[in-house]
Design an enzyme around this catalytic site. Structure first.
Site, PDB file in Angstrom:
ATOM      1  N   ASP A 112       0.870  -1.180   0.000  1.00 41.23           N
ATOM      2  CA  ASP A 112       0.000   0.000   0.000  1.00 41.23           C
ATOM      3  C   ASP A 112       0.908   1.232   0.000  1.00 41.23           C
ATOM      4  OD1 ASP A 112       0.956   0.243   2.596  1.00 41.23           O
ATOM      5  OD2 ASP A 112      -1.016   0.364   3.536  1.00 41.23           O
ATOM      6  N   CYS A 163       3.515  -3.071   3.984  1.00 35.32           N
ATOM      7  CA  CYS A 163       2.663  -1.932   4.356  1.00 35.32           C
ATOM      8  C   CYS A 163       3.408  -1.181   5.454  1.00 35.32           C
ATOM      9  CB  CYS A 163       1.254  -2.372   4.754  1.00 35.32           C
ATOM     10  SG  CYS A 163       1.113  -3.385   6.234  1.00 35.32           S
ATOM     11  N   THR A 166       3.311  -1.290   8.750  1.00 35.75           N
ATOM     12  CA  THR A 166       3.798  -2.195   9.798  1.00 35.75           C
ATOM     13  C   THR A 166       4.048  -3.610   9.310  1.00 35.75           C
ATOM     14  OG1 THR A 166       1.524  -2.797  10.333  1.00 35.75           O
ATOM     15  CG2 THR A 166       2.488  -0.954  11.580  1.00 35.75           C
ATOM     16  N   GLY A 167       3.463  -3.978   8.194  1.00 36.45           N
ATOM     17  CA  GLY A 167       3.486  -5.374   7.716  1.00 36.45           C
ATOM     18  C   GLY A 167       2.346  -6.196   8.293  1.00 36.45           C
ATOM     19  N   GLY A 205      -1.075  -5.466   8.550  1.00 37.03           N
ATOM     20  CA  GLY A 205      -2.301  -5.536   7.742  1.00 37.03           C
ATOM     21  C   GLY A 205      -2.169  -6.477   6.563  1.00 37.03           C
ATOM     22  N   HIS A 230      11.159 -23.785   9.003  1.00 34.77           N
ATOM     23  CA  HIS A 230      10.168 -24.503   9.813  1.00 34.77           C
ATOM     24  C   HIS A 230       8.727 -24.325   9.349  1.00 34.77           C
ATOM     25  CE1 HIS A 230      12.836 -25.088  13.649  1.00 34.77           C
ATOM     26  NE2 HIS A 230      13.424 -25.509  12.548  1.00 34.77           N
ATOM     27  N   ARG A 270       9.937 -33.398  10.311  1.00 34.24           N
ATOM     28  CA  ARG A 270       8.887 -33.202  11.312  1.00 34.24           C
ATOM     29  C   ARG A 270       8.109 -31.911  11.073  1.00 34.24           C
ATOM     30  NH1 ARG A 270      13.565 -31.353  13.510  1.00 34.24           N
ATOM     31  NH2 ARG A 270      13.527 -29.584  14.940  1.00 34.24           N
ATOM     32  N   HIS A 271       8.736 -30.964  10.397  1.00 36.43           N
ATOM     33  CA  HIS A 271       8.050 -29.693  10.143  1.00 36.43           C
ATOM     34  C   HIS A 271       6.957 -29.846   9.086  1.00 36.43           C
ATOM     35  CE1 HIS A 271      10.882 -27.856  12.789  1.00 36.43           C
ATOM     36  NE2 HIS A 271      11.886 -28.335  12.065  1.00 36.43           N
TER      37      HIS A 271
HETATM   38  C1  RB5 Z   1      -1.604   2.792   6.468  1.00 44.01           C
HETATM   39  O1  RB5 Z   1      -1.577   4.020   7.114  1.00 44.01           O
HETATM   40  C2  RB5 Z   1      -1.274   1.680   7.444  1.00 44.01           C
HETATM   41  O2  RB5 Z   1      -2.343   1.476   8.302  1.00 44.01           O
HETATM   42  C3  RB5 Z   1      -0.915   0.411   6.710  1.00 44.01           C
HETATM   43  O3  RB5 Z   1       0.165   0.645   5.868  1.00 44.01           O
HETATM   44  C4  RB5 Z   1      -0.508  -0.771   7.561  1.00 44.01           C
HETATM   45  O4  RB5 Z   1       0.454  -0.427   8.498  1.00 44.01           O
HETATM   46  C5  RB5 Z   1      -1.602  -1.561   8.123  1.00 44.01           C
HETATM   47  O5  RB5 Z   1      -1.415  -2.585   8.800  1.00 44.01           O
END
Ligand code: RB5
Length: 146
Positions: free
Chosen positions: A8, A65, A67-68, A70, A98, A132-133
């Protein structure tokens, strides 16, 4: 190896850096967008990349995104996907060894570009350990039937 990429607006710049790196290394890249920093909705890109990987159109996917979080939640809702959100190289390696992760999720606002590219390199070059994994990953995929 073919890689589907998606992000995004919060992950656009890191996606572009990863795309450049992948092309330099000779990977085949499918860029599902976004293509600018204009505000957009991360589930759209998580879905596009996850569907590519689940359908076998790409071998692996990388999603970014802010934070990664979403994109990893979104991708993991598609059957056949094991998306791993990684902020360090150890987790990236283990997610392949794993968990046989088929999508890597990254947070542009969490990791710098240098670390992100190290994570990508390790994640792409590490093979699933099996053994095992395999049993455990099979059990993970059975949860999709719930
Ligand atoms: C967008 O502002 C932000 O919410 C998106 O990039 C992401 O971090 C969502 O998990």
């Amino acid at each position: 190896m073919k890689i589907s990429l998606g992000a995004d607006h919060g992950g656009f710049e890191l996606k572009e850096a990863i795309k450049t790196w992948l092309l330099e290394k000779g990977y085949d890249v499918e860029d599902k967008g976004t293509y600018s920093i204009e505000s957009c909705d991360y589930p759209d890109y998580a879905k596009a990349v996850a569907l590519d990987v689940a359908a076998g159109k790409s071998d692996r996917g990388i999603l970014v995104c802010g934070t990664g979080i979403g994109v990893s939640i979104g991708a993991n809702k598609v059957r056949g996907i094991r998306a791993a959100l990684c902020g360090d190289t150890f987790s990236a390696r283990m997610s392949r060894l794993h968990n046989n992760a088929n999508i890597l999720a990254l947070g542009q606002r969490v990791v710098g570009p240098g670390l992100a590219l190290d994570i990508v390199e390790i994640w792409l070059s590490t093979s699933f350990e099996g053994g095992r994994h395999s049993t455990r990953v099979d059990k993970l995929m059975e949860i999709e039937q719930c």
